[in-house]
Design a protein around this motif. Structure first.
Motif, PDB file in Angstrom:
ATOM      1  N   ARG A  63      -7.893   8.197  -1.913  1.00 39.74           N
ATOM      2  CA  ARG A  63      -8.990   7.231  -1.833  1.00 39.74           C
ATOM      3  C   ARG A  63     -10.046   7.725  -0.852  1.00 39.74           C
TER       4      ARG A  63
ATOM      5  N   GLY B  92     -10.871   9.556  -4.803  1.00 37.37           N
ATOM      6  CA  GLY B  92     -11.092   8.319  -5.538  1.00 37.37           C
ATOM      7  C   GLY B  92     -12.427   7.738  -5.113  1.00 37.37           C
ATOM      8  N   ALA B  93     -13.046   6.965  -5.997  1.00 35.97           N
ATOM      9  CA  ALA B  93     -14.379   6.467  -5.665  1.00 35.97           C
ATOM     10  C   ALA B  93     -14.413   4.942  -5.593  1.00 35.97           C
ATOM     11  N   GLY B  94     -13.304   4.373  -5.128  1.00 33.89           N
ATOM     12  CA  GLY B  94     -13.310   2.938  -4.912  1.00 33.89           C
ATOM     13  C   GLY B  94     -13.086   2.137  -6.170  1.00 33.89           C
ATOM     14  N   ALA B  95     -11.986   2.401  -6.885  1.00 31.67           N
ATOM     15  CA  ALA B  95     -11.632   1.579  -8.029  1.00 31.67           C
ATOM     16  C   ALA B  95     -10.127   1.376  -7.986  1.00 31.67           C
TER      17      ALA B  95
ATOM     18  N   VAL C 117      -8.110   0.132 -10.077  1.00 31.66           N
ATOM     19  CA  VAL C 117      -7.406   0.441 -11.318  1.00 31.66           C
ATOM     20  C   VAL C 117      -7.012   1.926 -11.385  1.00 31.66           C
ATOM     21  N   CYS C 118      -7.661   2.773 -10.598  1.00 27.80           N
ATOM     22  CA  CYS C 118      -7.340   4.202 -10.609  1.00 27.80           C
ATOM     23  C   CYS C 118      -5.977   4.502  -9.990  1.00 27.80           C
TER      24      CYS C 118
ATOM     25  N   SER D  76     -10.062   9.614 -14.098  1.00 26.69           N
ATOM     26  CA  SER D  76     -10.934   9.797 -12.950  1.00 26.69           C
ATOM     27  C   SER D  76     -10.946  11.258 -12.481  1.00 26.69           C
ATOM     28  N   VAL D  77      -9.775  11.910 -12.497  1.00 26.92           N
ATOM     29  CA  VAL D  77      -9.721  13.336 -12.116  1.00 26.92           C
ATOM     30  C   VAL D  77     -10.566  14.161 -13.098  1.00 26.92           C
TER      31      VAL D  77
ATOM     32  N   VAL E 177     -14.980   7.634 -16.290  1.00 26.83           N
ATOM     33  CA  VAL E 177     -14.742   6.272 -15.851  1.00 26.83           C
ATOM     34  C   VAL E 177     -13.231   6.033 -15.836  1.00 26.83           C
ATOM     35  N   GLY E 178     -12.738   5.441 -14.740  1.00 26.75           N
ATOM     36  CA  GLY E 178     -11.295   5.282 -14.582  1.00 26.75           C
ATOM     37  C   GLY E 178     -10.739   4.092 -15.327  1.00 26.75           C
ATOM     38  N   GLU E 179     -10.634   4.213 -16.625  1.00 23.29           N
ATOM     39  CA  GLU E 179     -10.049   3.134 -17.427  1.00 23.29           C
ATOM     40  C   GLU E 179      -8.694   3.585 -17.952  1.00 23.29           C
TER      41      GLU E 179
ATOM     42  N   GLU F  77     -11.711  -6.224  -9.585  1.00 24.88           N
ATOM     43  CA  GLU F  77     -11.296  -4.846  -9.836  1.00 24.88           C
ATOM     44  C   GLU F  77     -10.905  -4.578 -11.287  1.00 24.88           C
TER      45      GLU F  77
ATOM     46  N   CYS G  24     -10.894  -3.474 -14.857  1.00 25.70           N
ATOM     47  CA  CYS G  24     -11.852  -2.532 -15.438  1.00 25.70           C
ATOM     48  C   CYS G  24     -12.544  -3.163 -16.646  1.00 25.70           C
TER      49      CYS G  24
ATOM     50  N   GLN H 282     -20.008  11.661  -5.551  1.00 24.69           N
ATOM     51  CA  GLN H 282     -19.524  11.343  -4.193  1.00 24.69           C
ATOM     52  C   GLN H 282     -20.394  12.057  -3.159  1.00 24.69           C
TER      53      GLN H 282
ATOM     54  N   VAL I   4     -20.506   5.991 -15.065  1.00 23.72           N
ATOM     55  CA  VAL I   4     -19.616   6.348 -13.964  1.00 23.72           C
ATOM     56  C   VAL I   4     -20.183   5.832 -12.632  1.00 23.72           C
TER      57      VAL I   4
ATOM     58  N   PHE J 211     -19.536   2.193 -12.476  1.00 25.20           N
ATOM     59  CA  PHE J 211     -18.130   1.777 -12.518  1.00 25.20           C
ATOM     60  C   PHE J 211     -17.483   1.786 -11.139  1.00 25.20           C
ATOM     61  N   TYR J 212     -17.700   2.869 -10.383  1.00 23.77           N
ATOM     62  CA  TYR J 212     -16.997   3.023  -9.118  1.00 23.77           C
ATOM     63  C   TYR J 212     -17.737   2.340  -7.977  1.00 23.77           C
ATOM     64  N   LYS J 213     -16.928   1.651  -7.145  1.00 23.12           N
ATOM     65  CA  LYS J 213     -17.531   0.877  -6.058  1.00 23.12           C
ATOM     66  C   LYS J 213     -18.164   1.748  -4.978  1.00 23.12           C
ATOM     67  N   ALA J 214     -17.725   2.998  -4.887  1.00 23.53           N
ATOM     68  CA  ALA J 214     -18.237   3.846  -3.808  1.00 23.53           C
ATOM     69  C   ALA J 214     -19.698   4.207  -4.023  1.00 23.53           C
TER      70      ALA J 214
END
Lengths: 617, 160
Positions: A257, A298-301, A303-304, A313-314, A318-320, A473, A475, B25, B56, B59-62
């Motif tokens: 994270r 991680g970018a703050g999700a 569900v990831c 996500s890797v 989109v981390g679904e 959170e 998705c 990021q 993307v 989607f991500y909170k960051a």
């Protein structure tokens, strides 16, 4: 630049060399985990180093800046060995005295000692502190022995010896057999047998395979993975190396994270050093095995944390999550067989290889072996990380280690397993903490968060808190989760704001059941747990909110009001200054009053009043 | 200058769609948000359709799509902080600055954000100001913290 280790003998020589560097007369260990850093441990460490140099003691005292010791409540923490003296809440101003007395003469400074809240006694040695004494710190204890930015420390305490054992003479099948026999189950929440996962991934068709370390510890209230990543990253790398050999993978990823900046940076440093030393890369220690690791942030999700979402996500997407009709061990990252394990799971692997499956399996009970780290937080005396054998009772964790209720208010419940878990009431505190028992009781071990709640916590509010979190959170890919959570949150908002109707409880249960059966991923299927478990054990609180329009814990803002008792108020003006909304008025030295309309029921005034003149009803 | 920064971020990652999250990021860190034109450049250079980059980034909170204030106050809303009064911290900042989470003050000085857990649970309630953690917060300590930033800013302005 370090010369690469090319053979097992090279590693052995490096270990002897690293151990020789650690033979100073005294070692001062300073916790520099995120918790203690927030309490300025870094400043203490710097002061210590410079004072030590000024005193000419550099050659006889080793200063080690380590990851989290777990006792965050008492930070910054310093331990002086071999005497094992523990000082807590150390400030830079204390440093000269520590060096002049404890380091030079061995004399103990009384005021820096830990005071046992139960007995009121001061305790000198770290090992005698009840918080530590009742634990089995097999994994977490390593944090205290290594500087995470220095690979030599890890090598000196026997690090990468399990790797030598594996690469030097074990077949991949034998490695998997060891892990299976140990009974190790995934520490990330699911509790899936690790050995079986490895076996399935090894058996999966395909040349290219991946291993992943899941460090996306999104559960609020859990931070054991952060501490292991920050404090002992090489143990995770060694675990992944062993796993990669067993499965037949050449590339790994550590997904961390972004909210854990220190963990990201320590993991990066560890990977960099392992490459320099030849422990990652091609032909590792001359064994012919190739393996490298990359860090993905991680970018703050939330569900990831789910395996398929994490893999998306890797891949930069989109981390679904996706349906798991074909498991990730066969079709994972980039549609290749992928073995994903949690941070703590990977970190346990080297110890199992070194000590044997029987050693690990001897700890724990009831199908849950080994030790597990829990994050003990909330309304309890000793907050921090605790490592205990599986099967220990909740009561032991809460009272023997945690020291019981904070502020003398009785503990009402403990929330385990984060948003996918549930709340267990006091009458369940004698249950053994293992994967299956907690699940049967309507909660789960999850990743290991334990948030303690007392009479000042409203269980309906807690359920609403988790629903709001999950709704935020979610998705949104599948309908039951996207809409189910929204409807449940609407109902809980009604209940906490005085619009609740008795028939809504049944609707909540019905929605919860539907979600548990129909959501796409495990996060959705377990999302109703906080509501269902509080309904199961704290139904009365829901009913009081609905029928009496009142919140017994004094938390739900629409159902409470604050008032100042004019007979007690001294007119000191403290609350007037503190109120962020300007809702309090009154002349100096005369009783003050709260404006009903301007008051937001935040309760800041109650905390400020020294005379207990403000009450909530 | 921003072009140089972007060049540094994109170097060695071009035509690698899987680098999208990592690139964003770094953009977020360097620029404080994800500007629209940067998204267009990233889309072209990585070979990811703009709509996917935008998806993307949303989607991500960051990732923030709006510029943030000079100082960012983040209130941790994790469970441990919640039961120890995190909402009060949010109230205090909202009352002091007159903004809601996700908003920036008109003078561009402060942005208020909430985060779901920082993993510093033992220190709850936790508030982060510009990357520095402040544990065991109280509304009173928080007020003083905000005042100290205001005071420092005034000094800077007077110094000029």
């Amino acid at each position: 630049m370090v010369a690469k280790l090319k053979t097992f003998a090279d590693l052995g020589a490096a270990r002897t060399c690293a151990q020789a560097k650690r033979n100073k007369a005294q070692t001062v260990t300073m916790c520099c985990g995120t918790g203690c850093q927030a309490s300025s441990s870094q400043k203490v460490a710097e002061a210590f180093k410079s004072e030590l140099a000024a005193a000419g003691l550099v050659d006889s005292v080793d200063v080690r800046l380590t990851g989290c010791h777990g006792f965050c409540e008492q930070g910054p923490i310093m331990v002086i060995d071999p005497a094992n003296i523990l000082y807590c809440h150390v400030t830079p101003e204390d440093v000269p005295e520590i060096i002049a007395t404890t380091v030079r003469t061995g004399e103990v400074i009384d005021r820096l000692l830990y005071v046992d809240p139960a007995s009121g006694e001061k305790i000198t040695r770290e090992a005698d502190i009840p918080f530590y004494r009742a634990q089995d710190r097999t994994l977490l204890g390593q944090n205290r022995r290594v500087d995470p930015s220095n690979i030599e420390d890890y090598i000196a305490i026997g690090g990468y010896s399990a790797l030598t054992k594996v690469l030097g003479g074990m077949s991949p099948e034998a490695v998997i057999k060891q892990i299976q026999e140990s009974g190790l189950r995934g520490r990330g929440g699911g509790g899936f047998p690790t050995g079986r996962k490895w076996e399935q991934c090894r058996a999966a068709a395909g040349e290219e395979k991946y291993v992943i370390c899941n460090g996306d510890e999104g559960d609020p209230g859990a931070y054991m993975d952060r501490s292991v990543l920050e404090g002992n990253p090489h143990a995770i790398l060694e675990g992944m190396l062993i796993g990669s050999y067993a499965i037949g993978a050449n590339q790994g990823y550590i997904y961390v994270r972004k909210e854990y900046p220190l963990a990201v940076s320590n993991a990066r440093k560890a990977v960099e050093q392992a490459r320099q030393w030849g422990l990652l890369g091609e032909n590792i220690l001359g064994s012919g095995h190739n393996f490298d690791v990359e860090i993905a942030r991680g970018a703050g999700a939330f569900v990831c944390g789910e395996s398929t979402a994490l893999m998306a996500s890797v891949e930069g997407k989109v981390g679904e999550p996706r349906p798991k009709d074909v498991h990730t061990v066969k079709d994972g990252l980039w549609h290749k067989p992928t073995c994903l394990n949690n941070v703590e799971t990977w970190a346990n692997v080297p110890m199992i290889i070194n000590n044997g499956a029987a050693w690990f399996a001897a700890k724990g009970s009831n199908g849950s072996t080994g030790t597990k780290i829990f994050a003990l937080t909330g309304r309890i005396k000793n907050t921090g990380l605790v490592e205990v054998p599986m099967g220990i009772s909740l009561r032991k964790i809460l009272y023997d280690i945690g020291g019981g209720a904070a502020n003398g208010v009785a503990i009402k419940a403990v929330q385990t397993g984060g948003p996918s878990g549930g709340c267990l009431p006091a009458e369940k505190f004698d249950l053994p903490v293992d994967f299956d028992t907690l699940t049967a009781a309507g909660s789960m071990i999850g990743s290991g968060g334990m948030v303690v709640m007392d009479e000042h916590t409203c269980m309906v509010d807690v359920a609403k808190y988790f629903l709001a979190f999950l709704q935020d959170e979610s998705c949104g890919k599948c309908v039951p989760c996207r809409l189910g959570l929204e409807r449940m949150l609407e109902i809980l908002t009604d209940i906490t704001e005085g619009r609740g109707r008795p028939e809504q409880i049944e609707v909540l249960e019905d929605l919860g059941d539907t979600m548990a059966q129909t959501c796409l991923c495990a996060l959705g299927r377990t999302a109703p747990n906080p509501v269902l478990s509080t309904l199961r054990y704290f139904r009365k609180e829901y009913e009081t909110h609905i029928h009496d329009k009142s919140c017994p814990a004094g938390v739900c803002r629409s159902l409470i009001r604050y008032s100042i008792d004019p007979g007690v108020c001294t007119g000191c003006g403290a609350c007037l200054k503190a109120c962020p909304h300007g809702a309090i008025s009154g002349e100096s030295k005369k009783p003050h009053a709260i404006s009903e309309t301007m008051c937001t029921r935040c309760g800041i005034c109650t905390d400020t009043c020294k005379f207990e003149a403000i009450s909530v009803c | 200058m921003s072009n140089e920064v972007l060049e540094r971020i994109l170097k060695g990652r071009r035509s690698q769609p899987q680098q999208l999250v990592e690139v964003l990021q770094d953009v977020q860190e360097a620029f404080g948000y994800i500007p629209q034109d940067v998204m267009t450049t990233v889309s072209g250079d990585l070979g990811v359709p703009l709509i996917e980059v935008s998806r993307v980034a949303n989607f991500y909170k960051a990732f923030s799509l709006k510029p943030r204030g000079k100082h960012v106050i983040t209130v941790c809303m994790g469970t441990a902080c919640h039961v120890r009064g995190a909402l009060r911290m949010l109230d205090e900042v909202e009352g002091q600055l007159g903004i809601e989470p996700g908003e920036t003050t008109k003078d561009g000085l402060f942005t208020l954000e909430r985060v779901n857990c920082l993993g510093a649970c033992a220190l709850g309630p936790v508030v982060v100001l510009d990357g520095r953690y402040h544990g065991k917060m109280t509304p009173n300590k928080l007020r003083k913290l905000i005042q100290s930033v205001h005071a420092a800013e005034k000094e800077v302005t007077h110094g000029r």
